[in-house]
Design a protein around this motif. Structure first.
Motif, PDB file in Angstrom:
ATOM      1  N   THR A 104      35.541  -6.299 -18.872  1.00 29.44           N
ATOM      2  CA  THR A 104      34.288  -5.661 -19.271  1.00 29.44           C
ATOM      3  C   THR A 104      33.926  -6.112 -20.681  1.00 29.44           C
ATOM      4  O   THR A 104      34.778  -6.591 -21.442  1.00 29.44           O
ATOM      5  CB  THR A 104      34.391  -4.117 -19.255  1.00 29.44           C
ATOM      6  OG1 THR A 104      35.418  -3.702 -20.162  1.00 29.44           O
ATOM      7  CG2 THR A 104      34.671  -3.588 -17.856  1.00 29.44           C
ATOM      8  N   GLU A 162      30.172  -6.084 -16.655  1.00 32.58           N
ATOM      9  CA  GLU A 162      31.357  -5.800 -15.849  1.00 32.58           C
ATOM     10  C   GLU A 162      31.541  -6.924 -14.836  1.00 32.58           C
ATOM     11  O   GLU A 162      30.575  -7.358 -14.206  1.00 32.58           O
ATOM     12  CB  GLU A 162      31.149  -4.473 -15.123  1.00 32.58           C
ATOM     13  CG  GLU A 162      32.266  -4.049 -14.222  1.00 32.58           C
ATOM     14  CD  GLU A 162      31.949  -2.742 -13.523  1.00 32.58           C
ATOM     15  OE1 GLU A 162      32.784  -1.843 -13.608  1.00 32.58           O
ATOM     16  OE2 GLU A 162      30.856  -2.628 -12.907  1.00 32.58           O
ATOM     17  N   THR A 166      35.895  -8.873 -31.317  1.00 33.14           N
ATOM     18  CA  THR A 166      34.463  -8.667 -31.540  1.00 33.14           C
ATOM     19  C   THR A 166      33.837  -9.866 -32.237  1.00 33.14           C
ATOM     20  O   THR A 166      34.381 -10.401 -33.198  1.00 33.14           O
ATOM     21  CB  THR A 166      34.229  -7.398 -32.386  1.00 33.14           C
ATOM     22  OG1 THR A 166      34.778  -6.281 -31.683  1.00 33.14           O
ATOM     23  CG2 THR A 166      32.754  -7.157 -32.634  1.00 33.14           C
ATOM     24  N   ARG A 195      29.408  -8.050 -29.941  1.00 34.32           N
ATOM     25  CA  ARG A 195      29.876  -8.098 -28.559  1.00 34.32           C
ATOM     26  C   ARG A 195      31.396  -8.041 -28.571  1.00 34.32           C
ATOM     27  O   ARG A 195      32.039  -8.830 -29.265  1.00 34.32           O
ATOM     28  CB  ARG A 195      29.355  -9.401 -27.967  1.00 34.32           C
ATOM     29  CG  ARG A 195      29.736  -9.693 -26.571  1.00 34.32           C
ATOM     30  CD  ARG A 195      29.044 -11.012 -26.142  1.00 34.32           C
ATOM     31  NE  ARG A 195      29.473 -11.394 -24.829  1.00 34.32           N
ATOM     32  CZ  ARG A 195      28.987 -10.897 -23.713  1.00 34.32           C
ATOM     33  NH1 ARG A 195      28.028 -10.004 -23.746  1.00 34.32           N
ATOM     34  NH2 ARG A 195      29.450 -11.291 -22.547  1.00 34.32           N
ATOM     35  N   HIS A 209      26.016  -4.374 -28.522  1.00 34.76           N
ATOM     36  CA  HIS A 209      24.857  -3.640 -29.042  1.00 34.76           C
ATOM     37  C   HIS A 209      24.163  -4.483 -30.097  1.00 34.76           C
ATOM     38  O   HIS A 209      24.772  -5.356 -30.713  1.00 34.76           O
ATOM     39  CB  HIS A 209      25.260  -2.277 -29.615  1.00 34.76           C
ATOM     40  CG  HIS A 209      26.075  -2.390 -30.878  1.00 34.76           C
ATOM     41  ND1 HIS A 209      27.425  -2.610 -30.860  1.00 34.76           N
ATOM     42  CD2 HIS A 209      25.713  -2.345 -32.181  1.00 34.76           C
ATOM     43  CE1 HIS A 209      27.870  -2.678 -32.114  1.00 34.76           C
ATOM     44  NE2 HIS A 209      26.852  -2.531 -32.929  1.00 34.76           N
ATOM     45  N   ASP A 242      22.065  -0.994 -26.097  1.00 34.18           N
ATOM     46  CA  ASP A 242      23.477  -1.083 -25.743  1.00 34.18           C
ATOM     47  C   ASP A 242      23.589  -1.798 -24.411  1.00 34.18           C
ATOM     48  O   ASP A 242      22.810  -1.529 -23.490  1.00 34.18           O
ATOM     49  CB  ASP A 242      24.099   0.316 -25.625  1.00 34.18           C
ATOM     50  CG  ASP A 242      24.078   1.066 -26.949  1.00 34.18           C
ATOM     51  OD1 ASP A 242      24.277   0.425 -27.998  1.00 34.18           O
ATOM     52  OD2 ASP A 242      23.874   2.288 -26.924  1.00 34.18           O
ATOM     53  N   PHE A 293      26.349  -3.290 -21.351  1.00 31.14           N
ATOM     54  CA  PHE A 293      27.675  -3.262 -20.732  1.00 31.14           C
ATOM     55  C   PHE A 293      27.704  -4.337 -19.652  1.00 31.14           C
ATOM     56  O   PHE A 293      26.814  -4.389 -18.803  1.00 31.14           O
ATOM     57  CB  PHE A 293      27.927  -1.881 -20.118  1.00 31.14           C
ATOM     58  CG  PHE A 293      29.197  -1.776 -19.325  1.00 31.14           C
ATOM     59  CD1 PHE A 293      30.430  -1.753 -19.960  1.00 31.14           C
ATOM     60  CD2 PHE A 293      29.170  -1.681 -17.948  1.00 31.14           C
ATOM     61  CE1 PHE A 293      31.607  -1.647 -19.223  1.00 31.14           C
ATOM     62  CE2 PHE A 293      30.330  -1.581 -17.199  1.00 31.14           C
ATOM     63  CZ  PHE A 293      31.551  -1.565 -17.848  1.00 31.14           C
ATOM     64  N   ARG A 313      31.338  -4.785 -24.022  1.00 33.74           N
ATOM     65  CA  ARG A 313      30.388  -3.834 -24.604  1.00 33.74           C
ATOM     66  C   ARG A 313      29.697  -4.537 -25.763  1.00 33.74           C
ATOM     67  O   ARG A 313      30.343  -5.213 -26.565  1.00 33.74           O
ATOM     68  CB  ARG A 313      31.089  -2.583 -25.094  1.00 33.74           C
ATOM     69  CG  ARG A 313      31.741  -1.837 -23.937  1.00 33.74           C
ATOM     70  CD  ARG A 313      31.822  -0.353 -24.180  1.00 33.74           C
ATOM     71  NE  ARG A 313      32.397   0.318 -23.026  1.00 33.74           N
ATOM     72  CZ  ARG A 313      31.696   0.861 -22.044  1.00 33.74           C
ATOM     73  NH1 ARG A 313      30.387   0.809 -22.066  1.00 33.74           N
ATOM     74  NH2 ARG A 313      32.295   1.448 -21.032  1.00 33.74           N
TER      75      ARG A 313
END
Length: 151
Positions: free
Chosen positions: A77, A96, A47, A69, A81, A92, A94, A79
Protein backbone atom coordinates in the motif's frame (compact mmCIF):
# COMPACT_ATOMS: atom_id res chain seq x y z
CA UNK A 1 -18.56 18.19 1.93
CA UNK A 2 -15.56 16.42 0.48
CA UNK A 3 -14.71 14.68 -2.76
CA UNK A 4 -13.93 10.99 -3.01
CA UNK A 5 -12.86 8.71 -5.85
CA UNK A 6 -12.15 4.98 -5.85
CA UNK A 7 -10.77 3.51 -9.09
CA UNK A 8 -8.96 0.31 -9.96
CA UNK A 9 -7.50 -1.65 -12.85
CA UNK A 10 -6.02 -5.13 -13.18
CA UNK A 11 -2.53 -5.28 -14.65
CA UNK A 12 -1.35 -8.60 -16.08
CA UNK A 13 2.19 -8.52 -14.70
CA UNK A 14 4.03 -9.79 -11.61
CA UNK A 15 3.32 -7.77 -8.48
CA UNK A 16 7.00 -6.82 -8.04
CA UNK A 17 7.04 -5.36 -11.56
CA UNK A 18 3.83 -3.39 -11.01
CA UNK A 19 5.03 -2.18 -7.62
CA UNK A 20 8.51 -1.17 -8.80
CA UNK A 21 7.40 0.68 -11.94
CA UNK A 22 4.47 2.53 -10.38
CA UNK A 23 6.48 3.61 -7.33
CA UNK A 24 9.41 4.95 -9.36
CA UNK A 25 8.42 8.62 -8.97
CA UNK A 26 11.28 10.07 -11.05
CA UNK A 27 10.01 7.97 -13.99
CA UNK A 28 6.39 9.19 -13.69
CA UNK A 29 6.66 11.57 -16.68
CA UNK A 30 7.27 8.44 -18.80
CA UNK A 31 4.48 6.51 -17.07
CA UNK A 32 1.72 9.15 -16.88
CA UNK A 33 0.73 11.28 -19.87
CA UNK A 34 -0.14 14.31 -17.71
CA UNK A 35 3.21 14.91 -15.99
CA UNK A 36 5.99 16.88 -17.63
CA UNK A 37 8.40 16.65 -14.72
CA UNK A 38 8.88 14.83 -11.39
CA UNK A 39 11.59 16.19 -9.10
CA UNK A 40 12.63 14.42 -5.90
CA UNK A 41 13.07 17.04 -3.18
CA UNK A 42 13.79 14.83 -0.18
CA UNK A 43 13.96 11.19 0.90
CA UNK A 44 13.33 10.30 4.53
CA UNK A 45 13.19 6.56 5.15
CA UNK A 46 10.48 5.19 2.84
CA UNK A 47 8.89 8.65 2.42
CA UNK A 48 9.68 10.69 -0.66
CA UNK A 49 8.83 14.38 -1.04
CA UNK A 50 8.57 15.42 -4.67
CA UNK A 51 7.34 18.14 -7.01
CA UNK A 52 5.11 17.20 -9.93
CA UNK A 53 4.70 19.57 -12.86
CA UNK A 54 1.97 18.96 -15.41
CA UNK A 55 1.99 19.68 -19.10
CA UNK A 56 0.22 22.99 -19.88
CA UNK A 57 -3.57 22.72 -19.91
CA UNK A 58 -5.80 23.98 -22.75
CA UNK A 59 -5.42 27.54 -21.42
CA UNK A 60 -1.62 27.29 -21.23
CA UNK A 61 -1.68 27.06 -17.41
CA UNK A 62 1.08 24.87 -15.93
CA UNK A 63 0.10 23.28 -12.60
CA UNK A 64 2.74 22.17 -10.11
CA UNK A 65 2.65 20.99 -6.51
CA UNK A 66 4.66 19.18 -3.84
CA UNK A 67 3.49 15.86 -2.42
CA UNK A 68 4.77 13.30 0.05
CA UNK A 69 4.40 9.59 -0.63
CA UNK A 70 5.12 6.69 1.72
CA UNK A 71 5.05 3.19 0.23
CA UNK A 72 4.75 0.15 2.51
CA UNK A 73 6.21 -2.83 0.63
CA UNK A 74 5.03 -5.28 3.32
CA UNK A 75 1.34 -4.42 2.84
CA UNK A 76 1.67 -3.30 -0.81
CA UNK A 77 0.00 0.00 0.00
CA UNK A 78 1.00 3.64 -0.42
CA UNK A 79 -0.24 6.70 1.43
CA UNK A 80 0.32 10.14 -0.08
CA UNK A 81 -0.82 13.70 0.42
CA UNK A 82 -0.23 17.08 -1.09
CA UNK A 83 2.09 19.35 0.90
CA UNK A 84 1.45 22.29 -1.43
CA UNK A 85 -2.28 21.96 -1.79
CA UNK A 86 -2.94 24.55 -4.52
CA UNK A 87 -6.71 24.65 -5.18
CA UNK A 88 -7.32 21.85 -2.63
CA UNK A 89 -7.98 22.30 1.09
CA UNK A 90 -6.45 18.82 1.28
CA UNK A 91 -5.72 15.88 -1.01
CA UNK A 92 -5.03 12.42 0.43
CA UNK A 93 -4.32 9.43 -1.79
CA UNK A 94 -4.23 5.73 -0.99
CA UNK A 95 -2.83 3.16 -3.44
CA UNK A 96 -3.40 -0.56 -2.91
CA UNK A 97 -1.95 -3.49 -4.85
CA UNK A 98 -3.63 -6.90 -4.59
CA UNK A 99 -2.69 -10.10 -6.39
CA UNK A 100 -5.64 -11.73 -8.16
CA UNK A 101 -5.84 -14.71 -10.56
CA UNK A 102 -6.11 -12.19 -13.44
CA UNK A 103 -3.12 -10.07 -12.35
CA UNK A 104 -2.45 -7.24 -9.94
CA UNK A 105 -5.41 -5.08 -8.96
CA UNK A 106 -4.07 -1.55 -8.56
CA UNK A 107 -6.55 0.67 -6.70
CA UNK A 108 -6.36 4.42 -6.11
CA UNK A 109 -8.56 6.15 -3.54
CA UNK A 110 -8.50 9.94 -3.43
CA UNK A 111 -10.12 12.02 -0.68
CA UNK A 112 -10.05 15.79 -1.02
CA UNK A 113 -11.83 19.08 -0.56
CA UNK A 114 -11.56 22.04 -2.89
CA UNK A 115 -10.93 25.58 -1.60
CA UNK A 116 -13.86 28.00 -2.06
CA UNK A 117 -11.89 30.01 -4.64
CA UNK A 118 -10.87 26.92 -6.66
CA UNK A 119 -11.96 26.84 -10.32
CA UNK A 120 -14.13 23.74 -9.62
CA UNK A 121 -16.06 22.39 -6.65
CA UNK A 122 -15.76 18.92 -5.10
CA UNK A 123 -18.29 17.39 -7.50
CA UNK A 124 -16.54 18.88 -10.53
CA UNK A 125 -13.14 17.66 -9.37
CA UNK A 126 -14.56 14.21 -8.59
CA UNK A 127 -15.87 13.94 -12.15
CA UNK A 128 -12.56 15.19 -13.58
CA UNK A 129 -10.48 12.78 -11.49
CA UNK A 130 -12.68 9.80 -12.34
CA UNK A 131 -12.34 10.56 -16.07
CA UNK A 132 -8.60 11.21 -15.94
CA UNK A 133 -7.80 8.31 -13.61
CA UNK A 134 -9.35 5.85 -16.08
CA UNK A 135 -7.12 7.29 -18.84
CA UNK A 136 -3.96 7.20 -16.71
CA UNK A 137 -4.64 3.71 -15.35
CA UNK A 138 -5.17 2.31 -18.86
CA UNK A 139 -1.90 3.90 -19.99
CA UNK A 140 -0.04 2.55 -16.97
CA UNK A 141 -1.51 -0.93 -17.55
CA UNK A 142 -0.29 -0.87 -21.15
CA UNK A 143 3.21 0.32 -20.21
CA UNK A 144 3.68 -2.04 -17.26
CA UNK A 145 2.42 -5.06 -19.20
CA UNK A 146 4.77 -4.20 -22.07
CA UNK A 147 7.70 -3.82 -19.67
CA UNK A 148 6.81 -7.15 -18.05
CA UNK A 149 7.05 -8.83 -21.46
CA UNK A 150 10.36 -7.10 -22.17
CA UNK A 151 9.01 -4.94 -24.98
Amino acid sequence: MAGHTDNEIVINAPIDTVWDITNDVPNWPDLFSEYAKAEILENSGETVKFRLTMHPDDDGQVWSWVSERTPDPATRTVRAHRVETGPFEFMDIFWEYTETPEGVRMRWVQDFHMKPQAPVDDAGMTAHLNRNTAIQMALIKEKVEAASLGK
